[in-house]
Write a protein that holds these residues in place. Sequence first.
Motif, PDB file in Angstrom:
ATOM      1  N   MET A 136      18.967  38.666  -0.894  1.00 14.89           N
ATOM      2  CA  MET A 136      20.634  38.561  -1.243  1.00 14.89           C
ATOM      3  C   MET A 136      20.891  36.948  -1.427  1.00 14.89           C
ATOM      4  O   MET A 136      21.323  36.578  -2.322  1.00 14.89           O
ATOM      5  CB  MET A 136      21.333  39.299  -0.365  1.00 14.89           C
ATOM      6  N   ALA A 137      20.436  36.110  -0.678  1.00 14.42           N
ATOM      7  CA  ALA A 137      20.529  34.645  -0.708  1.00 14.42           C
ATOM      8  C   ALA A 137      19.938  34.146  -2.169  1.00 14.42           C
ATOM      9  O   ALA A 137      20.464  33.336  -2.795  1.00 14.42           O
ATOM     10  CB  ALA A 137      20.012  33.858   0.533  1.00 14.42           C
ATOM     11  N   THR A 138      18.831  34.862  -2.299  1.00 11.15           N
ATOM     12  CA  THR A 138      18.154  34.620  -3.610  1.00 11.15           C
ATOM     13  C   THR A 138      18.786  34.863  -4.901  1.00 11.15           C
ATOM     14  O   THR A 138      18.918  34.279  -5.765  1.00 11.15           O
ATOM     15  CB  THR A 138      16.644  35.388  -3.755  1.00 11.15           C
ATOM     16  N   PHE A 139      19.529  36.041  -4.802  1.00  9.24           N
ATOM     17  CA  PHE A 139      20.433  36.573  -5.745  1.00  9.24           C
ATOM     18  C   PHE A 139      21.567  35.683  -5.902  1.00  9.24           C
ATOM     19  O   PHE A 139      21.760  35.221  -7.141  1.00  9.24           O
ATOM     20  CB  PHE A 139      20.933  37.964  -5.295  1.00  9.24           C
ATOM     21  N   VAL A 140      22.311  35.227  -5.020  1.00  6.17           N
ATOM     22  CA  VAL A 140      23.298  34.082  -4.892  1.00  6.17           C
ATOM     23  C   VAL A 140      22.701  32.827  -5.692  1.00  6.17           C
ATOM     24  O   VAL A 140      23.435  32.481  -6.693  1.00  6.17           O
ATOM     25  CB  VAL A 140      23.904  34.006  -3.509  1.00  6.17           C
ATOM     26  N   GLN A 141      21.848  32.408  -5.071  1.00  4.49           N
ATOM     27  CA  GLN A 141      21.097  30.947  -5.595  1.00  4.49           C
ATOM     28  C   GLN A 141      20.692  31.037  -7.078  1.00  4.49           C
ATOM     29  O   GLN A 141      20.913  30.048  -7.951  1.00  4.49           O
ATOM     30  CB  GLN A 141      20.057  30.605  -4.720  1.00  4.49           C
ATOM     31  N   ALA A 142      20.218  32.393  -7.441  1.00  5.52           N
ATOM     32  CA  ALA A 142      19.709  32.518  -8.864  1.00  5.52           C
ATOM     33  C   ALA A 142      20.883  32.344  -9.822  1.00  5.52           C
ATOM     34  O   ALA A 142      20.794  32.083 -10.986  1.00  5.52           O
ATOM     35  CB  ALA A 142      19.126  33.737  -9.077  1.00  5.52           C
ATOM     36  N   LYS A 143      22.149  32.922  -9.385  1.00  2.75           N
ATOM     37  CA  LYS A 143      23.297  32.720 -10.150  1.00  2.75           C
ATOM     38  C   LYS A 143      24.110  31.251 -10.306  1.00  2.75           C
ATOM     39  O   LYS A 143      24.528  31.065 -11.541  1.00  2.75           O
ATOM     40  CB  LYS A 143      24.515  33.761  -9.646  1.00  2.75           C
ATOM     41  N   ILE A 144      23.792  30.669  -9.210  1.00  2.00           N
ATOM     42  CA  ILE A 144      24.476  29.403  -9.459  1.00  2.00           C
ATOM     43  C   ILE A 144      23.554  28.281  -9.939  1.00  2.00           C
ATOM     44  O   ILE A 144      22.429  28.119  -9.505  1.00  2.00           O
ATOM     45  CB  ILE A 144      24.607  29.040  -7.739  1.00  2.00           C
ATOM     46  N   LYS A 145      23.836  27.711 -11.297  1.00  2.00           N
ATOM     47  CA  LYS A 145      23.264  26.940 -11.872  1.00  2.00           C
ATOM     48  C   LYS A 145      24.228  25.362 -12.198  1.00  2.00           C
ATOM     49  O   LYS A 145      25.470  25.802 -12.213  1.00  2.00           O
ATOM     50  CB  LYS A 145      22.811  27.642 -13.214  1.00  2.00           C
ATOM     51  N   GLY A 146      23.532  24.596 -12.308  1.00  2.00           N
ATOM     52  CA  GLY A 146      23.987  23.283 -12.575  1.00  2.00           C
ATOM     53  C   GLY A 146      25.146  23.122 -13.819  1.00  2.00           C
ATOM     54  O   GLY A 146      25.931  22.596 -13.826  1.00  2.00           O
ATOM     55  N   ASP A 147      24.840  24.205 -14.885  1.00  2.00           N
ATOM     56  CA  ASP A 147      25.809  24.080 -15.859  1.00  2.00           C
ATOM     57  C   ASP A 147      26.538  25.217 -16.420  1.00  2.00           C
ATOM     58  O   ASP A 147      26.741  25.794 -17.507  1.00  2.00           O
ATOM     59  CB  ASP A 147      24.817  23.716 -17.388  1.00  2.00           C
ATOM     60  N   LYS A 148      26.827  25.950 -15.259  1.00  2.00           N
ATOM     61  CA  LYS A 148      27.388  27.249 -15.408  1.00  2.00           C
ATOM     62  C   LYS A 148      28.662  27.523 -14.387  1.00  2.00           C
ATOM     63  O   LYS A 148      28.546  27.002 -13.133  1.00  2.00           O
ATOM     64  CB  LYS A 148      26.186  28.417 -15.190  1.00  2.00           C
ATOM     65  N   VAL A 149      29.469  28.391 -14.715  1.00  2.00           N
ATOM     66  CA  VAL A 149      30.653  28.682 -13.678  1.00  2.00           C
ATOM     67  C   VAL A 149      30.393  30.085 -13.252  1.00  2.00           C
ATOM     68  O   VAL A 149      30.311  31.048 -14.211  1.00  2.00           O
ATOM     69  CB  VAL A 149      32.129  28.596 -14.428  1.00  2.00           C
ATOM     70  N   VAL A 150      30.439  30.390 -11.969  1.00  2.00           N
ATOM     71  CA  VAL A 150      30.042  31.631 -11.547  1.00  2.00           C
ATOM     72  C   VAL A 150      31.417  32.010 -10.478  1.00  2.00           C
ATOM     73  O   VAL A 150      31.733  31.185  -9.677  1.00  2.00           O
ATOM     74  CB  VAL A 150      28.851  31.709 -10.671  1.00  2.00           C
ATOM     75  N   VAL A 151      31.862  32.963 -10.645  1.00  2.00           N
ATOM     76  CA  VAL A 151      32.931  33.745  -9.651  1.00  2.00           C
ATOM     77  C   VAL A 151      32.355  35.077  -9.050  1.00  2.00           C
ATOM     78  O   VAL A 151      32.099  35.818  -9.856  1.00  2.00           O
ATOM     79  CB  VAL A 151      34.364  33.911 -10.426  1.00  2.00           C
ATOM     80  N   PHE A 152      32.227  34.720  -7.755  1.00  2.00           N
ATOM     81  CA  PHE A 152      31.759  36.048  -7.052  1.00  2.00           C
ATOM     82  C   PHE A 152      33.077  36.829  -6.391  1.00  2.00           C
ATOM     83  O   PHE A 152      34.047  36.024  -5.964  1.00  2.00           O
ATOM     84  CB  PHE A 152      30.757  35.775  -5.825  1.00  2.00           C
ATOM     85  N   LEU A 153      33.325  37.979  -6.868  1.00  2.00           N
ATOM     86  CA  LEU A 153      34.789  38.640  -6.607  1.00  2.00           C
ATOM     87  C   LEU A 153      34.636  40.091  -6.204  1.00  2.00           C
ATOM     88  O   LEU A 153      33.628  40.789  -6.376  1.00  2.00           O
ATOM     89  CB  LEU A 153      35.509  38.491  -8.100  1.00  2.00           C
ATOM     90  N   LYS A 154      35.822  40.668  -5.952  1.00  2.00           N
ATOM     91  CA  LYS A 154      36.260  41.904  -5.789  1.00  2.00           C
ATOM     92  C   LYS A 154      37.301  42.253  -6.914  1.00  2.00           C
ATOM     93  O   LYS A 154      38.428  41.532  -6.717  1.00  2.00           O
ATOM     94  CB  LYS A 154      36.504  42.416  -4.360  1.00  2.00           C
ATOM     95  N   PRO A 155      36.917  43.212  -7.913  1.00  2.00           N
ATOM     96  CA  PRO A 155      38.137  43.398  -8.926  1.00  2.00           C
ATOM     97  C   PRO A 155      39.576  43.846  -8.504  1.00  2.00           C
ATOM     98  O   PRO A 155      40.393  43.379  -9.376  1.00  2.00           O
ATOM     99  CB  PRO A 155      37.570  44.387  -9.616  1.00  2.00           C
ATOM    100  N   THR A 156      39.783  44.126  -7.396  1.00  2.00           N
ATOM    101  CA  THR A 156      41.023  44.497  -6.714  1.00  2.00           C
ATOM    102  C   THR A 156      41.792  43.392  -5.912  1.00  2.00           C
ATOM    103  O   THR A 156      42.883  43.653  -5.717  1.00  2.00           O
ATOM    104  CB  THR A 156      40.931  45.637  -5.663  1.00  2.00           C
ATOM    105  N   CYS A 157      41.215  42.468  -5.811  1.00  2.00           N
ATOM    106  CA  CYS A 157      41.604  41.203  -4.928  1.00  2.00           C
ATOM    107  C   CYS A 157      42.517  40.490  -5.941  1.00  2.00           C
ATOM    108  O   CYS A 157      42.050  39.816  -7.021  1.00  2.00           O
ATOM    109  CB  CYS A 157      40.495  40.429  -4.697  1.00  2.00           C
TER     110      CYS A 157
END
Length: 105
Positions: A1-22
């Motif tokens: 899970m930490a690996t999943f999060v770290q794989a998404k976060i990159k220096g040239d990218k915007v990532v939003v971790f979310l829940k669609p109803t929030c």
Amino acid sequence: MATFVQAKIKGDKVVVFLKPTCSYCIMAQDVLSKYKFKPGHFECVDISDRSDMGSMQDYFLELTGARTVPRVFIGEECIGGGSDVAALQKSGKLEGMLKSIGALQ
């Protein structure tokens, strides 16, 4: 899970971790949708259906100081949640941050 999060976060990218109803997640998406991102430089990750959602939010707490969503990363820096994104846009700083990582067209 930490690996999943770290794989998404990159220096040239915007990532939003979310829940669609929030409502704060919707706020962050609305603000960011006003910008023209290069293909592949903006991603929303829905964590609401994940079996490891609780431990992922615990990891966000460890990583960013809060376990709430959205967790918005500009490059490798977490800028916070929905109201933080809105405040950065209002102050005029958001666009510069997006440009500084080369995420915009």
